[in-house]
Scaffold this active site. Structure first.
Site, short mmCIF file in Angstrom:
data_model
loop_
_atom_site.label_atom_id
_atom_site.label_comp_id
_atom_site.label_asym_id
_atom_site.label_seq_id
_atom_site.Cartn_x
_atom_site.Cartn_y
_atom_site.Cartn_z
N ASP A 224 0.84 -1.31 0.07
CA ASP A 224 -0.25 0.10 0.17
C ASP A 224 0.89 1.04 0.11
OD1 ASP A 224 -2.22 1.51 0.15
OD2 ASP A 224 -2.81 1.02 1.99
N GLN A 255 0.19 11.88 -4.13
CA GLN A 255 -0.02 11.80 -2.57
C GLN A 255 1.56 11.42 -1.94
OE1 GLN A 255 -3.33 10.36 -0.07
NE2 GLN A 255 -4.00 9.57 -1.97
P1 ATP Z 1 -6.19 7.03 0.28
O1 ATP Z 1 -5.56 7.36 -0.98
O2 ATP Z 1 -6.53 8.27 1.12
O3 ATP Z 1 -5.32 5.98 0.91
P2 ATP Z 1 -7.79 4.76 -0.60
O4 ATP Z 1 -7.92 5.16 -2.21
O5 ATP Z 1 -7.08 3.85 -0.10
O6 ATP Z 1 -7.34 6.43 -0.13
P3 ATP Z 1 -10.00 3.64 0.87
O7 ATP Z 1 -9.72 4.30 2.30
O8 ATP Z 1 -9.57 2.28 0.69
O9 ATP Z 1 -9.25 4.77 -0.17
O10 ATP Z 1 -11.46 4.22 0.71
C1 ATP Z 1 -12.06 5.60 0.91
C2 ATP Z 1 -13.26 5.26 1.64
O11 ATP Z 1 -14.30 4.82 0.54
C3 ATP Z 1 -13.24 4.19 2.72
O12 ATP Z 1 -14.29 4.47 3.72
C4 ATP Z 1 -14.04 2.96 1.71
O13 ATP Z 1 -14.77 2.05 2.88
C5 ATP Z 1 -15.28 3.63 1.01
N1 ATP Z 1 -15.18 2.76 -0.32
C6 ATP Z 1 -14.21 2.40 -1.40
N2 ATP Z 1 -14.84 1.86 -2.19
C7 ATP Z 1 -16.13 1.66 -1.95
C8 ATP Z 1 -17.21 1.32 -2.56
N3 ATP Z 1 -17.31 0.62 -3.93
N4 ATP Z 1 -18.55 1.37 -2.27
C9 ATP Z 1 -18.55 1.84 -0.84
N5 ATP Z 1 -17.58 2.59 -0.09
C10 ATP Z 1 -16.35 2.35 -0.64
MG MG Z 2 -5.41 4.10 1.14
#
Ligand code: ATP
Ligand code: MG
Length: 722
Positions: A224, A255
């Site tokens: 990650d 980021q």
């Molecule tokens: P970052 O770049 O900040 O690390 P990320 O891309 O890792 O963000 P996540 O933390 O995995 O994003 O997801 C962001 C939010 O969106 C979380 O609350 C996650 O549960 C929600 N989420 C992601 N995909 C879906 C989906 N398909 N349906 C509903 N909620 C979702």
């Molecule tokens: Mg993330």
């Protein structure tokens, strides 16, 4: 039952692109996607998918997260998805996983069993000892510079033996220090943080049997926050994945915020060269933030030139505008943030859903104070609370000695801080004498400094320390508390000590020290007029430091630097200190590359917010002991007006007066330009005097009709008589 779980893992709440990633066939896969698009969620589901659908053992998976907190959360989610414990799974940070490898194979790694990890402070102490053994003067060879040199080379995978003899004497000496340091670590059987990475990397690259063993065991490698890996971390991942090429990396070039620590965004591009068959998946739907927040963050990051580029959208509601608040000063900013948190909590929302984010750790002080006063539980992540920080404790120990010579703990803490040649042996003598005479360390040291028991050098060093404390005491008598604190930080040599040091940490330490006089000033304002202010202030500091901070499980407001906020999300976010010079940080405003990293940090900050985002700035901020009129951050100007709403100052309960012009002049350089030896000056309390001497622009020695004093230019509010 099983069927239900499968549908949980797969179809449930995954969009098409996310699902494609989760179910992708083996092989190199890169997910490049913006904030909140579900990267971490996809990585978690992928692990569950591999176990559940592909019948992989959890032990066949190596998963790297950025922080321990993230790793704990991910483990919990996977267990909920699978319905059984995965405690033995290799999931953790680069450092944690490296440690696990080295523990298992300490002998092959050239370590003796039971080796210990030293943290950054221990490492510094060890370097100091080595410098002493090498007869090198710390002033000329700052230990932190050596530390920075050593860690920098380790992060690039270089041992002392890999470094060529350098022509430049400075580099050559640092190379020797590195070599001695390495010998010492071997002797003591200790490893520092950078060593964990380097040594586990060497272990696998040099030991074919082990390498093959782990390549066979870990059939899947997942990582990650890939944009923030440095050279050795990327190479480490490749060691495991080179054979089967099942490397699943998720990241966001927008980021990348650890360039200053050697992280390479270029790893994203190299990935595709190193693994030509890489499948790249982009996730474009954001699920975290309201449309307003997302569009505003997109608009800010669009100002960066060096981007891979992406289009992030949401189906979510527009949400409320971003609230911008211009505070009078930093205290007003803290009061405002507290007020909004109280309102939020009053509406029945959890405290832990609010995050206060800042660029520099020193900024936490004002917020901590406001929260403590209001009895609002809070937790500072990724760092110590203000009064627990080492440099603050050092400064407080000086103040304590000034106020009471008999404080043995204060004496122990600063007798050789900054280093002044009072070593362990001298201190043993002092302790023994104190015990024998049943007196304080201070009096024992005073006696020893006079006698013949110690070497003349040690006796002299003790004598000088003694004089230093007496001088601080004399020269600060009668000054307001804030000036006593400021003068003590300067006269003790603590400020100069950290100033000489080039490292990032030293800069943070200086910023913290510069905050301490402000803490003293605030304290004086609220304090009890009867009591001795310094004593009361020290008690207050001890109480604040001693009060255990809210536990992780307790519902409390979250305080953290922008760097520590990566990957997290909160319904209510305050992005504070939005001022040019503070954020973007002064040192990064000139170089376009560094400025882009600051902007990415702003993007990270804004995209932490789910429902509500506040951006605050203070029109006047105390920094480094001076009040500065500030300009709002250029990043604020990059947020389109249509997404913001300015909170009116009328909301303030009791508006503090704007800074008076007299006070204001004290912060300006032109003032000290007129101040030179021979100049006539007026001080509010001491009257008229003549400048005898200047020390840089910061300190001035003035003769007030026979009363000769050192004063801080920034604080003394001297008027130059023309
Ligand atoms: P970052 O770049 O900040 O690390 P990320 O891309 O890792 O963000 P996540 O933390 O995995 O994003 O997801 C962001 C939010 O969106 C979380 O609350 C996650 O549960 C929600 N989420 C992601 N995909 C879906 C989906 N398909 N349906 C509903 N909620 C979702
Ligand atoms: Mg993330």
């Amino acid at each position: 039952m099983n069927h239900d779980r499968d549908s949980d893992i797969l179809a449930d709440s995954l969009n098409a692109a996310q699902r494609e990633a989760v179910e992708a066939p083996p092989g190199p896969l890169l997910i490049l996607a913006g904030a909140g698009s579900g990267k971490t969620r996809v990585l978690t589901r992928r692990i569950a998918w591999l176990v559940r659908r592909c019948d992989e053992s959890p032990l066949a998976i190596l998963a790297v997260t950025f922080t321990n907190k993230a790793s704990r959360e991910m483990r919990g989610r996977i267990e909920r998805l699978l319905g059984f414990s995965v405690s033995g799974m290799w999931m953790g940070t680069f450092h944690g996983l490296s440690h696990r490898l080295l523990r298992r194979h300490s002998e092959e790694a050239g370590l003796r069993e039971g080796f210990e990890i030293v943290d950054s402070d221990d490492q510094l102490r060890l370097i100091r000892r080595i410098l002493r053994d090498m007869n090198l003067d710390e002033k000329q060879w700052p230990p932190r510079q050596a530390q920075w040199f050593i860690n920098g080379h380790k992060e690039e995978g270089r041992r002392p033996a890999d470094l060529q003899r350098a022509d430049r004497p400075l580099e050559e000496q640092l190379r020797r220090i590195y070599r001695e340091y390495e010998n010492a670590c071997r002797r003591l059987n200790v490893v520092d943080f950078a060593e964990l990475m380097l040594r586990s990397h060497e272990l696998l690259s040099q030991n074919e049997t082990l390498r093959e063993h782990y390549r066979e065991q870990f059939r899947h490698v997942l990582v990650d926050e890939f944009q923030d890996t440095n050279a050795i971390q990327y190479s480490w991942l490749k060691l495991f994945a080179a054979g089967h090429k099942n490397l699943f990396a998720v990241g966001d070039d927008d980021q990348s915020i650890y360039g200053w620590r050697g992280a390479r965004v270029e790893n994203i591009l190299r990935f595709q060269q190193d693994f030509p068959a890489t499948r790249v998946i982009r996730l474009e739907q954001n699920y975290r933030s309201t449309a307003v927040i997302l569009k505003a963050a997109n608009a800010v990051i669009a100002n960066n030139r060096k981007r891979l580029g992406k289009n992030l959208w949401t189906e979510g509601e527009a949400g409320v505008p971003i609230r911008v608040y211009a505070a009078f000063n930093d205290n007003d900013e803290a009061r405002f943030v507290l007020g909004r948190i109280q309102k939020w909590v009053g509406q029945g929302n959890p405290r832990s859903a609010c995050a206060v984010l800042y660029r520099s750790n020193a900024q936490s002080r004002a917020f901590e104070e406001a929260l403590v006063d209001a009895g609002m539980p809070y937790r500072v992540y990724g760092g110590l609370r203000f009064f627990e920080r080492a440099e603050i404790k050092d400064a407080l120990a000086y103040l304590r000695l000034v106020s009471s010579r008999d404080s043995d703990s204060a004496f122990e803490r600063v007798v050789n801080m900054p280093p002044r040649g009072i070593g362990g042996r001298t201190m043993e003598e002092v302790r023994a004498a104190a015990k024998a005479q049943n007196c304080s360390l201070w009096s024992a040291a005073a006696d020893l400094a006079q006698g013949r028991q110690l070497t003349p050098r040690a006796a002299h060093a003790l004598h000088r320390f003694h004089e230093l404390i007496e001088t601080i005491n004399r020269d600060t008598a009668g000054l307001p508390l804030e000036e006593v604190v400021e003068a003590t930080i300067q006269m003790s040599g603590l400020a100069a000590h950290h100033k000489n040091d080039q490292s990032e940490r030293a800069e943070a330490r200086l910023e913290n020290l510069a905050e301490l006089p402000s803490a003293a000033r605030n304290f004086t304002h609220d304090g009890d007029a009867e009591a001795e202010p310094l004593v009361e202030f020290l008690n207050h500091a001890t109480l604040e430091a001693g009060e255990t901070q809210a536990g992780e499980w307790e519902d409390c407001v979250q305080l953290m630097s922008l760097h520590s906020a990566k990957g997290l999300e909160f319904p209510l976010v305050f992005l504070t200190g939005m001022e040019d010079g503070l954020f973007p940080h002064q040192r990064n405003t000139e170089d376009p590359m560094l400025l882009e990293e600051e902007r990415r940090l702003c993007y990270v900050g804004m995209t932490r917010a789910m429902r509500m985002l506040y951006m605050t700035h203070a029109e006047v901020r105390r920094l480094h002991g001076r009040e500065h009129c500030t300009m709002p951050s250029r990043f604020l100007a990059e947020v389109p007006e249509e997404f913001t709403e300015h909170v009116r100052a009328a909301g303030r309960t009791s508006p503090p007066p704007p800074p008076s012009p007299a006070k204001w002049t004290a912060g300006h350089n032109w003032h000290s330009a007129a101040m030179r030896p021979g100049a006539r000056v007026v001080h509010k309390k001491f009257g008229e005097g003549t400048v005898l001497q200047m020390e840089g622009e910061a300190k001035v020695r003035v003769n007030f009709k026979g009363n000769i004093r050192w004063l801080m230019v920034a604080l003394a509010k001297l008027e130059v008589v023309k």
